[in-house]
Design an enzyme around this catalytic site. Structure first.
Site: not given
Ligand code: ARG
Length: 438
Positions: A154, A275, A281, A288
């Protein structure tokens, strides 16, 4: 330029010609198409349907076309309907009228089916090679990082595991993926050449010869099935979909774990991007993209299943839709396996942080309950006692092992000094995961 037209009064509309053409994508089959034609011609000569001379001349022509495509002298382009027309019309240009005998006892229906099976077999084995490379990397980083980390259910800290045990879960998944692909290859390993359009041929051909010549186990049993079966494409796409699902789960974890909130792993600069606005970043774009591209592979599977579901036997042009789906998924899976291999082979595991997360997560609570069970308490009662201890610890901001024996004894008189060794993380691992995992 077409291979047909005798029965037509008018020529095809340009719109229709473009709509119908598959050369833009089935050009990938050039090698398989020529190999299939070569096997067919050898068989026709052997069976006396073509003379030896005719056979030799066609074979030489096909060979020269293959060579010229491979060395870049012959570009696969132009207004041909498909790769089959491209090769045949080029053959006529090269060797003249005798080339027109190549298509004796054959249809484009069995031709495209044989091309696709040969191509799918070859490419499936390429995917297997990339799976094996990724597995070797997983094994290596597992061995290098046999360090404590929290295991989750979980997405809540559950029990102590090692990074090695965690990452080797993906090794097991990939082993099944590999088996599934090899199984699909075994099932598709039958030659449809000789099925012709749908009903075979009255020529006395030798399907066993062409099957063997092309490296198939045997010819297919049924002509209609041979030309209209695309199960093998669907099966491979299912296998690809499962692989992508595995890579996507792993990507999701790498994305989570490389965030500052977890900070368990560091994805190398080589597989990250920045970024344009936020200078601090470092984004896990590679992972992804793998997670995102999973969608297109599932999409291909659904598209082809849907295309095939209402088609009457035998061949229908709908089936031309099989190729782009397959090629797209194939390219996707090959690049994703390579990128994942790159991410993992350069990944750094932050051992300190995984250990701290273990300490803060009561990951020895189950073992503490097991301790009481060892001393004679029923597991359900032990579960309750340890639950109360966890509540107490949370209040005091302590771990179970930080409590004094006196404090522990307030919850159960069964606690003794040996509890600290019993619930020690390293000892827990030695009694569990490390003992059971080679
Ligand atoms: N381009 C076609 C395909 O991909 C080749 C087979 C054509 N057969 C036919 N009867 N038109 O399916």
């Amino acid at each position: 330029m077409k291979l047909w037209g005798g029965r037509f009064k008018k020529s095809e509309s340009k719109l229709m010609e473009d709509f119908n053409s598959s050369l833009g994508f089935d050009r990938r089959f050039y090698r398989e198409d020529i190999e299939g034609s070569m096997a067919h011609v050898k068989m026709l000569s052997k069976c006396g349907i073509l003379s030896q001379e005719e056979g030799k001349s066609i074979l030489a022509g096909l060979k020269s076309i293959l060579e010229d495509i491979e060395n870049g002298k012959l570009k696969i382009e132009g207004d041909y309907e498909d790769i089959h027309s491209f090769v045949e019309i080029n053959l006529i240009d090269r060797i003249g009228q005798v080339a027109k005998k190549l298509h004796t006892a054959r249809s484009r229906n069995d031709q495209v089916a044989v091309d696709f099976r040969l191509y799918a077999k070859r490419k499936a084995l390429e995917v297997v090679e990339d799976i094996e490379i990724l597995q070797a990397t997983i094994k290596e980083i597992g061995q290098q990082n046999n360090v404590i980390m929290p295991g989750y259910t979980h997405l809540q800290r559950a029990q102590v595991i090692t990074f090695k045990h965690y990452i080797m879960a993906y090794y097991s998944m990939l082993s099944r993926d590999k088996k599934r692909i090899l199984n699909a290859v075994e099932i598709m390993d039958e030659s449809p050449l000789g099925c012709c359009a749908l009903a075979g041929t009255t020529y006395d051909i030798d399907r066993n010869f062409t099957a063997k010549e092309l490296g198939f186990k045997k010819p297919v049993d049924n002509f209609l099935d041979g030309v209209s079966d695309r199960d093998y494409v669907i099966e491979i796409l299912s296998d690809f979909s499962i692989i992508m699902m595995h890579l996507s789960r792993l990507s999701e974890e790498l994305i989570l774990w490389s965030s500052k909130e977890f900070d368990f792993v560091q994805i190398d600069d080589e597989f990250s991007t920045g970024s344009s606005i936020m200078p601090q970043k470092k984004n896990p774009d590679a992972a992804e993209l793998i997670r995102g591209k999973t969608g297109r592979v599932y999409g291909s599977l659904m598209a082809l299943l849907t295309t095939m579901k209402g088609i009457p036997l035998a061949y229908n042009k709908d089936m031309q839709e099989d190729k782009e789906q397959f090629f797209n998924s194939l390219d996707t899976i090959l690049s994703c396996l390579k990128i994942m291999n790159g991410i993992l082979s350069t990944l750094k595991v932050n051992e300190k942080n995984t250990f701290n997360a273990v300490k803060k997560g009561f990951l020895n609570a189950t073992e503490a309950a097991d301790y009481l069970v060892d001393k004679g308490m029923a597991f359900r009662d032990a579960h309750k006692v340890i639950g109360e201890i966890v509540l107490y610890c949370e209040d005091k901001n302590k771990s179970i092992e930080d409590l004094s024996l006196e404090e522990l004894k307030n919850f159960s008189p069964l606690f003794g000094k040996d509890v600290y060794g019993f619930i020690d993380y390293e000892n827990t691992l030695n009694r569990g995961i490390k003992k059971n995992l080679k």
